[in-house]
Design a protein around this motif. Structure first.
Motif, PDB file in Angstrom:
ATOM      1  N   GLU A  49       0.797  -1.229   0.000  1.00  0.00           N
ATOM      2  CA  GLU A  49       0.000   0.000   0.000  1.00  0.00           C
ATOM      3  C   GLU A  49       0.831   1.282   0.000  1.00  0.00           C
ATOM      4  OE1 GLU A  49      -0.613  -2.672   1.730  1.00  0.00           O
ATOM      5  OE2 GLU A  49      -2.750  -3.149   1.703  1.00  0.00           O
ATOM      6  N   ALA A  50       1.878   1.328   0.845  1.00  0.00           N
ATOM      7  CA  ALA A  50       2.638   2.577   0.937  1.00  0.00           C
ATOM      8  C   ALA A  50       3.272   2.906  -0.418  1.00  0.00           C
ATOM      9  CB  ALA A  50       3.704   2.471   2.032  1.00  0.00           C
ATOM     10  N   CYS A  51       3.786   1.898  -1.088  1.00  0.00           N
ATOM     11  CA  CYS A  51       4.374   2.139  -2.405  1.00  0.00           C
ATOM     12  C   CYS A  51       3.288   2.495  -3.427  1.00  0.00           C
ATOM     13  CB  CYS A  51       5.199   0.935  -2.855  1.00  0.00           C
ATOM     14  SG  CYS A  51       6.804   0.849  -1.996  1.00  0.00           S
ATOM     15  N   GLN A  52       2.121   1.844  -3.288  1.00  0.00           N
ATOM     16  CA  GLN A  52       1.009   2.193  -4.186  1.00  0.00           C
ATOM     17  C   GLN A  52       0.619   3.659  -4.050  1.00  0.00           C
ATOM     18  OE1 GLN A  52      -2.460  -0.333  -4.552  1.00  0.00           O
ATOM     19  NE2 GLN A  52      -1.370  -2.040  -3.611  1.00  0.00           N
ATOM     20  N   SER A  53       0.665   4.167  -2.816  1.00  0.00           N
ATOM     21  CA  SER A  53       0.239   5.556  -2.599  1.00  0.00           C
ATOM     22  C   SER A  53       1.181   6.548  -3.270  1.00  0.00           C
ATOM     23  CB  SER A  53       0.158   5.854  -1.097  1.00  0.00           C
ATOM     24  OG  SER A  53       1.458   6.045  -0.564  1.00  0.00           O
ATOM     25  N   MET A  54       2.370   6.060  -3.656  1.00  0.00           N
ATOM     26  CA  MET A  54       3.345   6.930  -4.318  1.00  0.00           C
ATOM     27  C   MET A  54       3.605   6.490  -5.762  1.00  0.00           C
ATOM     28  SD  MET A  54       4.151   9.418  -2.341  1.00  0.00           S
ATOM     29  CE  MET A  54       5.784  10.077  -2.739  1.00  0.00           C
ATOM     30  N   CYS A  83       6.314  -5.241   0.814  1.00  0.00           N
ATOM     31  CA  CYS A  83       6.951  -4.411   1.819  1.00  0.00           C
ATOM     32  C   CYS A  83       8.420  -4.717   2.071  1.00  0.00           C
ATOM     33  CB  CYS A  83       6.209  -4.433   3.152  1.00  0.00           C
ATOM     34  SG  CYS A  83       6.636  -2.969   4.119  1.00  0.00           S
ATOM     35  N   LEU A  84       9.213  -3.683   1.866  1.00  0.00           N
ATOM     36  CA  LEU A  84      10.645  -3.735   2.136  1.00  0.00           C
ATOM     37  C   LEU A  84      10.989  -2.838   3.313  1.00  0.00           C
ATOM     38  CD1 LEU A  84      11.734  -3.480  -1.606  1.00  0.00           C
ATOM     39  CD2 LEU A  84      12.004  -5.501  -0.145  1.00  0.00           C
ATOM     40  N   GLY A  85       9.969  -2.305   3.978  1.00  0.00           N
ATOM     41  CA  GLY A  85      10.218  -1.396   5.096  1.00  0.00           C
ATOM     42  C   GLY A  85      10.696  -0.025   4.645  1.00  0.00           C
ATOM     43  N   MET A  86      10.430   0.318   3.388  1.00  0.00           N
ATOM     44  CA  MET A  86      10.824   1.624   2.843  1.00  0.00           C
ATOM     45  C   MET A  86       9.590   2.516   2.708  1.00  0.00           C
ATOM     46  SD  MET A  86      14.081   1.489   2.286  1.00  0.00           S
ATOM     47  CE  MET A  86      14.496   0.217   3.472  1.00  0.00           C
ATOM     48  N   CYS A  87       8.638   2.313   3.592  1.00  0.00           N
ATOM     49  CA  CYS A  87       7.315   2.921   3.432  1.00  0.00           C
ATOM     50  C   CYS A  87       7.332   4.439   3.543  1.00  0.00           C
ATOM     51  CB  CYS A  87       6.371   2.329   4.462  1.00  0.00           C
ATOM     52  SG  CYS A  87       6.579   0.550   4.661  1.00  0.00           S
ATOM     53  N   ALA A  88       8.407   4.996   4.139  1.00  0.00           N
ATOM     54  CA  ALA A  88       8.481   6.453   4.261  1.00  0.00           C
ATOM     55  C   ALA A  88       9.284   7.062   3.114  1.00  0.00           C
ATOM     56  CB  ALA A  88       9.091   6.846   5.601  1.00  0.00           C
ATOM     57  N   CYS A  89       9.822   6.221   2.239  1.00  0.00           N
ATOM     58  CA  CYS A  89      10.548   6.743   1.067  1.00  0.00           C
ATOM     59  C   CYS A  89      10.160   5.923  -0.152  1.00  0.00           C
ATOM     60  CB  CYS A  89      12.056   6.777   1.298  1.00  0.00           C
ATOM     61  SG  CYS A  89      12.755   5.283   2.047  1.00  0.00           S
ATOM     62  N   ALA A 117      15.131   3.143  -3.024  1.00  0.00           N
ATOM     63  CA  ALA A 117      13.849   3.775  -2.725  1.00  0.00           C
ATOM     64  C   ALA A 117      13.745   5.130  -3.417  1.00  0.00           C
ATOM     65  CB  ALA A 117      13.692   3.929  -1.208  1.00  0.00           C
ATOM     66  N   ARG A 118      12.610   5.799  -3.185  1.00  0.00           N
ATOM     67  CA  ARG A 118      12.266   7.028  -3.917  1.00  0.00           C
ATOM     68  C   ARG A 118      12.485   6.810  -5.411  1.00  0.00           C
ATOM     69  NH1 ARG A 118      15.565  11.012  -0.201  1.00  0.00           N
ATOM     70  NH2 ARG A 118      14.270  10.856   1.652  1.00  0.00           N
ATOM     71  N   ALA A 166      19.122   3.178   0.896  1.00  0.00           N
ATOM     72  CA  ALA A 166      18.276   3.044  -0.297  1.00  0.00           C
ATOM     73  C   ALA A 166      18.120   4.369  -1.038  1.00  0.00           C
ATOM     74  CB  ALA A 166      16.909   2.494   0.090  1.00  0.00           C
ATOM     75  N   SER A 214       2.696  -3.348   5.393  1.00  0.00           N
ATOM     76  CA  SER A 214       3.005  -2.112   4.682  1.00  0.00           C
ATOM     77  C   SER A 214       2.797  -0.930   5.620  1.00  0.00           C
ATOM     78  CB  SER A 214       2.085  -1.968   3.475  1.00  0.00           C
ATOM     79  OG  SER A 214       2.253  -0.696   2.901  1.00  0.00           O
ATOM     80  N   THR A 237       4.921  -0.133   7.985  1.00  0.00           N
ATOM     81  CA  THR A 237       5.636  -0.321   9.240  1.00  0.00           C
ATOM     82  C   THR A 237       7.111  -0.593   8.973  1.00  0.00           C
ATOM     83  OG1 THR A 237       5.197  -2.686   9.332  1.00  0.00           O
ATOM     84  CG2 THR A 237       3.600  -1.237  10.385  1.00  0.00           C
ATOM     85  N   ARG A 287      12.478  -2.820  11.818  1.00  0.00           N
ATOM     86  CA  ARG A 287      13.680  -2.789  10.994  1.00  0.00           C
ATOM     87  C   ARG A 287      14.634  -1.692  11.449  1.00  0.00           C
ATOM     88  NH1 ARG A 287      15.408   0.363   7.728  1.00  0.00           N
ATOM     89  NH2 ARG A 287      13.536   1.496   7.161  1.00  0.00           N
ATOM     90  N   TYR A 341      14.558  -8.236   4.825  1.00  0.00           N
ATOM     91  CA  TYR A 341      15.371  -7.260   5.554  1.00  0.00           C
ATOM     92  C   TYR A 341      16.834  -7.716   5.661  1.00  0.00           C
ATOM     93  CZ  TYR A 341      11.204  -4.751   7.424  1.00  0.00           C
ATOM     94  OH  TYR A 341      10.067  -4.008   7.589  1.00  0.00           O
ATOM     95  N   VAL A 366      -0.357   4.924   6.629  1.00  0.00           N
ATOM     96  CA  VAL A 366      -0.070   5.138   5.212  1.00  0.00           C
ATOM     97  C   VAL A 366      -1.047   6.168   4.668  1.00  0.00           C
ATOM     98  CG1 VAL A 366       0.106   4.094   2.931  1.00  0.00           C
ATOM     99  CG2 VAL A 366       0.825   2.797   4.954  1.00  0.00           C
ATOM    100  N   PHE A 375      -2.841   8.549   1.865  1.00  0.00           N
ATOM    101  CA  PHE A 375      -3.237   8.531   0.453  1.00  0.00           C
ATOM    102  C   PHE A 375      -3.816   9.892   0.099  1.00  0.00           C
ATOM    103  CE2 PHE A 375      -3.208   4.161   1.660  1.00  0.00           C
ATOM    104  CZ  PHE A 375      -2.811   3.459   0.527  1.00  0.00           C
TER     105      PHE A 375
END
Lengths: 158, 505
Positions: free
Chosen positions: A86-91, A124-130, A142-143, B13, B177, B179, B183, B217, B408, B410
């Motif tokens: 989802e987080a990646c989808q939102s971007m 999910c790779l845990g990169m949800c904030a980038c 990411a980004r 990353a 997603s 979280t 990590r 991870y 998340v 949107f």
């Protein structure tokens, strides 16, 4: 093109997993060791591990087939995992994934014709904030945008 | 000159390694003696790579830094953010669990001890098991993995169980997603988790521990393995923990890409080398867990919060928070957020404060349409629900769940029917297959949403009924909670489910 599957001997597999026999619950670590060595879980490994752990061959097969990570045939030279969560989808992750598959002319889980890259979905790779993010082998990026993704694909020889 | 460049995988990353290399190269060409230290992340992911230069006043931040900024950084001509500790984002937090994350070098055990590390363990090691478990109970700590079960009660059950071998299992299968707290902690301050597991072991009488860490991870796996090795060499793990006479050792185990293994009973099966299918409860893992022995299964953040509770006291911890949600919550602000990252504060901030104030709205600059809280099985919250305080019960009342406290964001371009469809699709891909409502319900869910999309209005009632069945009949949270995102999207954003139908008419 077809890939040649590795066919290690029973003895080679036994030697490879021997250091892990003392673990509690050793099957997953053993499967990871086999896949790290051969790029997949060769058929021959199923019976060897079953004998070693006093399991049925079908039980070992059942474990191998349950997990997304284990493969029956080797992947391409590189594995590109694109996050679909989802987080990646939102971007814009979904559009990025579509564009990537289009450029390569393949679908999810497929390998490019030159054997360079296998593309897999990952959640999910845990990169949800980038976001959006992908992972080329063990390296997370990411980004991402189309330009960065194209550089990554070029680098991988796709 | 000491310069800090994070080695957290989110920072890497977005180019942290290239930045570190560029700084070293530019320093060499200028003949400047630079020591580059690799810390975890401060959690301000929107500023990563966030480079810090140590000065007499404190650490001055720069970010996001690109490799081509290295020269200007060294020449002192690059615009700075000021002292990192003084940034609004940092000052507004109550950093307990993440107090050292981003500050120290992750594998520097002496640096860890110098900043409060091991103090909790030393204190716990001198206490009786009863007193340890009581301390955790008094802190009000609840499972930070999602379910919110009181940690003290879980520990007490294991403590009172009689068995030759008990286990501490850390659930580090953070597959949700939105979280990334687990990590970040494991990569940025791994000894905190190790210390928490040792205290848990002493408390309940367990001498062995496992961290079940997801294969997605690789950096966290590398750092945790290195930390365990160092802990063993330094006598923190082994036959006599810090010479206290308590025995505890642990291993890192890598998962194999199955989301459902985040469910504690699936995780235990996986750890035993089986298919990661869920187990019916009872028996509880606390009584019959790993290899049938009494086992504490706790999330990373739960265990990593234990040392500070013993270092600073249960009262201090319990004094933070809101109603029955005690202590701090590690908010993970993600998705389409202007300022994405990790923000640790006492429970009780409102969702709107987090979204609008802390996150600063969307990265795209468009209006916020929805916020999914608690991972892929969490509800989509609407802006009119933004006054909901961050707390387990408060979110439950709103038909949502706080889960792992991932948010998340949107913007208004999101298609909520597609998000509902994705939730069903995800459940179908990741179902362990053991129970019918989840295994088949998710497949039928995708089909039913496609029927709604095609203009079949009757399918809405069918979807609702299907969601009830999945919620009530599934064995675990995967099937049982998938209705949260689906139904919250359907109820909260009916227009997204109606447009195509109306267009078709």
């Amino acid at each position: 093109m077809t890939f040649s599957s590795p066919a290690p001997s029973d003895e080679e597999i036994r030697t490879l997993v021997a250091p892990l026999t003392g673990l509690e619950g050793p099957l997953l670590p053993m499967l990871h060791a086999v896949q790290d060595a051969y790029g997949c879980i060769p058929d021959a490994a199923l019976q060897v591990l079953a004998d070693l752990l006093n399991l049925g061959r079908a039980e070992v097969h059942g474990v191998v087939s349950f997990y997304h990570d284990f493969r029956k045939v080797p992947a391409g030279r590189h594995i590109l995992r694109i996050c679909r969560a989802e987080a990646c989808q939102s971007m814009g992750g979904a559009a990025l994934a579509d564009a990537t598959l289009d450029r390569l002319g393949i679908g999810w889980h497929d390998t490019t014709a030159n054997g360079a890259v296998t593309v897999e979905p990952v959640y999910c790779l845990g990169m949800c904030a980038c976001a959006p993010a992908a992972m080329l082998d063990d390296r997370v990026v990411a980004r991402l945008d189309d330009a960065r993704m194209n550089r990554l694909l070029d680098e991988a020889g796709a | 000159m000491k310069i800090w460049v994070p080695m957290d995988s989110a920072a890497r990353a977005v180019g942290a390694d290239e930045v570190a290399t560029a700084i070293a190269r530019e320093a060499a060409s200028r003949g400047i003696d630079v020591q580059i230290a690799r810390n975890g992340t401060r959690g301000m992911i929107w500023l990563e790579p966030l480079v810090e230069v140590e000065t007499d006043e404190g650490r001055v931040g720069f970010g996001p830094v690109a490799p081509e900024d290295a020269g200007a950084l060294l020449d002192g001509t690059l615009d700075s953010l000021g002292l990192v500790e003084d940034l609004d984002w940092m000052r507004r937090q109550t950093r307990l669990t993440f107090a050292r994350c981003g500050v120290t070098e992750p594998l520097d055990l002496d640096g860890y001890a110098a900043r409060g590390g091991l103090a909790g363990l030393r204190r716990a090691a001198a206490m009786t098991p009863d007193a340890i478990v009581q301390q955790v109970t008094d802190s009000g700590l609840r499972g930070r993995g999602g379910a919110g079960f009181p940690t003290g009660i879980k520990w007490k059950t294991v403590m009172q169980a009689r068995a030759a071998q008990k286990y501490i299992v850390c659930n580090a299968d953070e597959g949700d997603s939105g979280t990334f707290a687990d990590r970040m902690l494991m990569e940025g301050d791994p000894f905190t988790l190790i210390e928490g597991m040792i205290i848990a072991g002493i408390g309940v009488g367990a001498t062995r521990g496992y961290v079940y860490l997801r294969s997605e991870y690789p950096d966290a796996i590398r750092v945790m393995n290195a930390a365990v090795q160092i802990a063993r060499e330094r006598g923190l793990l082994g036959p006599s923990v810090l010479d206290t006479g308590h025995q505890f050792d642990m291993e890192i185990r890598k998962g194999a890409g199955a989301y459902v293994c985040g469910e504690e009973t699936s995780l235990l099966n996986s750890l035993e080398g089986k298919r990661g299918v869920v187990r019916a409860k009872p028996p509880l893992p606390a009584l019959s867990g790993f290899l049938g022995q009494p086992t504490v299964v706790n999330n990373v953040i739960s265990l990593a919060s234990v040392p500070v509770i013993f270092e600073r006291g249960a009262d201090l911890y319990a004094g933070l928070g809101h109603n029955r949600s005690r202590g701090t919550v590690t908010l993970q602000i993600a998705g389409n957020a202007r300022r994405g990252g990790l923000f640790e504060a006492g429970f009780g901030l409102s969702l709107g404060e987090v979204v609008n104030d802390i996150a600063g709205g969307t990265a795209s600059g468009r209006p916020v349409k929805a916020v999914q809280v608690g991972g892929p099985l969490g509800a989509y919250m609407r802006p009119d629900q933004f006054d909901t305080p961050m707390g387990y019960e408060e979110f439950d009342e709103q038909g949502g769940l706080i889960g792992h406290a991932g948010l998340v964001l949107f913007d208004d371009t999101a298609d909520m029917m597609q998000m509902a469809r994705f939730a069903m699709e995800f459940c179908a891909v990741e179902s362990c297959g053991k129970c019918t409502p989840c295994r088949i319900g998710a497949v039928r869910g995708v089909e039913t949403i496609d029927r709604i999309a095609a203009g079949d209005a009757r399918a809405v009632a069918l979807l609702t009924d299907l969601c009830d069945t999945m919620r009530d009949g599934s064995l675990c949270a995967l099937g049982g909670f998938t209705p949260y995102p689906v139904m919250s999207a359907l109820r909260g954003f009916p227009d997204d489910f109606a447009t195509r139908k109306e267009a078709a008419e």
